[in-house]
Scaffold this motif. Sequence first.
Motif, PDB file in Angstrom:
ATOM      1  N   GLU A   1       8.349   8.400   5.865  1.00  0.00           N
ATOM      2  CA  GLU A   1       8.004   9.494   7.576  1.00  0.00           C
ATOM      3  C   GLU A   1       8.340   8.952   9.399  1.00  0.00           C
ATOM      4  OE1 GLU A   1       4.155  10.721   6.484  1.00  0.00           O
ATOM      5  OE2 GLU A   1       4.586  11.568   5.239  1.00  0.00           O
ATOM      6  N   LEU A   2       8.316   7.511   9.377  1.00  0.00           N
ATOM      7  CA  LEU A   2       8.543   7.031  11.170  1.00  0.00           C
ATOM      8  C   LEU A   2      10.111   7.080  10.453  1.00  0.00           C
ATOM      9  CD1 LEU A   2       5.467   5.095  10.981  1.00  0.00           C
ATOM     10  CD2 LEU A   2       6.173   7.093  12.117  1.00  0.00           C
TER      11      LEU A   2
ATOM     12  N   LEU B   1       0.842  -1.439   0.449  1.00  0.00           N
ATOM     13  CA  LEU B   1       0.250  -0.429   0.109  1.00  0.00           C
ATOM     14  C   LEU B   1       1.252   1.262   0.458  1.00  0.00           C
ATOM     15  CD1 LEU B   1      -3.220   0.479  -0.072  1.00  0.00           C
ATOM     16  CD2 LEU B   1      -2.589   1.183   2.335  1.00  0.00           C
ATOM     17  N   PRO B   2       0.632   1.760  -0.897  1.00  0.00           N
ATOM     18  CA  PRO B   2       1.381   3.172  -1.586  1.00  0.00           C
ATOM     19  C   PRO B   2       1.494   4.501   0.338  1.00  0.00           C
ATOM     20  CG  PRO B   2       0.484   3.416  -3.325  1.00  0.00           C
ATOM     21  CD  PRO B   2      -0.188   1.891  -2.267  1.00  0.00           C
ATOM     22  N   GLU B   3       0.309   4.635   0.748  1.00  0.00           N
ATOM     23  CA  GLU B   3      -0.105   5.244   1.964  1.00  0.00           C
ATOM     24  C   GLU B   3       1.038   4.949   2.866  1.00  0.00           C
ATOM     25  OE1 GLU B   3      -3.954   6.897   3.753  1.00  0.00           O
ATOM     26  OE2 GLU B   3      -3.657   5.965   2.450  1.00  0.00           O
ATOM     27  N   ALA B   4       1.013   3.456   3.272  1.00  0.00           N
ATOM     28  CA  ALA B   4       1.743   3.009   4.509  1.00  0.00           C
ATOM     29  C   ALA B   4       3.001   3.023   4.188  1.00  0.00           C
ATOM     30  CB  ALA B   4       1.309   1.054   4.419  1.00  0.00           C
ATOM     31  N   GLN B   5       3.132   2.588   2.762  1.00  0.00           N
ATOM     32  CA  GLN B   5       4.645   2.697   2.652  1.00  0.00           C
ATOM     33  C   GLN B   5       4.867   4.607   3.150  1.00  0.00           C
ATOM     34  OE1 GLN B   5       5.107   2.112  -1.627  1.00  0.00           O
ATOM     35  NE2 GLN B   5       5.363  -0.643  -0.936  1.00  0.00           N
ATOM     36  N   LYS B   6       4.585   5.331   1.713  1.00  0.00           N
ATOM     37  CA  LYS B   6       5.007   6.512   3.056  1.00  0.00           C
ATOM     38  C   LYS B   6       4.936   6.835   4.212  1.00  0.00           C
ATOM     39  CE  LYS B   6       3.185  11.398   2.057  1.00  0.00           C
ATOM     40  NZ  LYS B   6       1.800  12.261   2.076  1.00  0.00           N
ATOM     41  N   ILE B   7       4.168   6.701   5.084  1.00  0.00           N
ATOM     42  CA  ILE B   7       3.874   6.766   6.819  1.00  0.00           C
ATOM     43  C   ILE B   7       5.519   5.898   6.734  1.00  0.00           C
ATOM     44  CG2 ILE B   7       2.890   5.833   8.642  1.00  0.00           C
ATOM     45  CD1 ILE B   7       0.439   6.473   6.735  1.00  0.00           C
ATOM     46  N   GLN B   8       5.858   4.903   6.671  1.00  0.00           N
ATOM     47  CA  GLN B   8       7.128   4.282   7.057  1.00  0.00           C
ATOM     48  C   GLN B   8       7.573   4.691   7.112  1.00  0.00           C
ATOM     49  OE1 GLN B   8       6.732   1.507   9.051  1.00  0.00           O
ATOM     50  NE2 GLN B   8       8.773   1.570   9.112  1.00  0.00           N
TER      51      GLN B   8
ATOM     52  N   LEU C   1      11.769  10.045  11.481  1.00  0.00           N
ATOM     53  CA  LEU C   1      11.082  10.919  12.521  1.00  0.00           C
ATOM     54  C   LEU C   1      12.138   9.606  13.917  1.00  0.00           C
ATOM     55  CD1 LEU C   1       9.990  12.851  14.567  1.00  0.00           C
ATOM     56  CD2 LEU C   1       8.443  11.084  15.083  1.00  0.00           C
ATOM     57  N   LEU C   2      12.346   8.671  13.502  1.00  0.00           N
ATOM     58  CA  LEU C   2      13.496   8.011  14.443  1.00  0.00           C
ATOM     59  C   LEU C   2      14.367   7.776  14.551  1.00  0.00           C
ATOM     60  CD1 LEU C   2      13.534   5.955  16.626  1.00  0.00           C
ATOM     61  CD2 LEU C   2      13.452   4.185  14.467  1.00  0.00           C
ATOM     62  N   GLN C   3      15.127   8.425  12.954  1.00  0.00           N
ATOM     63  CA  GLN C   3      16.502   8.681  13.012  1.00  0.00           C
ATOM     64  C   GLN C   3      16.872   9.796  12.892  1.00  0.00           C
ATOM     65  OE1 GLN C   3      17.053   8.744   8.730  1.00  0.00           O
ATOM     66  NE2 GLN C   3      19.868   8.576   9.093  1.00  0.00           N
TER      67      GLN C   3
END
Length: 178
Positions: A48-49, A39-46, A52-54
């Motif tokens: 971004e996360l 799912l492209p939406e899930a890939q985009k969120i992942q 942020l974690l980095q």
Amino acid sequence: MKKNILLLLFTLLFVTSLYSQQAAIRIGYVDSQVILQQLPEAQKIQKELDNLLQKYQSEYDQMVKTYQSKIEEYQKKEAMLNPQAKEQMQREIAELEQKIFEYRNQKLGPQGEFEQEREKRLKPLRDKIIDAIQDVAQEEKLNFVFDKAGDVILLYADKQFDITFKVLDKLTRGAKSK
């Protein structure tokens, strides 16, 4: 003879009834890992996360590096420091240690900012996926849908199979009679 035919008909009716009840229950499953990977939406969120974690991890690593260099500096100078200077450096080291501890808890801990941000970003996506699963389950006339990724989780169940209150009733009545 009539009894045998009647018994045979009754048995046949009973077996047919059992078979039709068993055939009526339909089960499906999804692999949520595949959904999240595709799912492209899930890939985009992942992504971004991950960024942020980095960022948080980089800030944390820098704090640890500063702390370690401060300890090394203290160990090198300890023999030459007067008591007040020793005490001052020990306080600075303790303050850095406390800041590192607080940062890790506030940003990276289980209730930290990263987990809160992760939950905030993923919840709408999870809700969207669950809605799609429910829609497909109803279209396919499925009674149960499980997720096979990781632990098996029930994602959808036809309400007619919910026995929660029957079990609760049995437990509460059973507790009263004992």
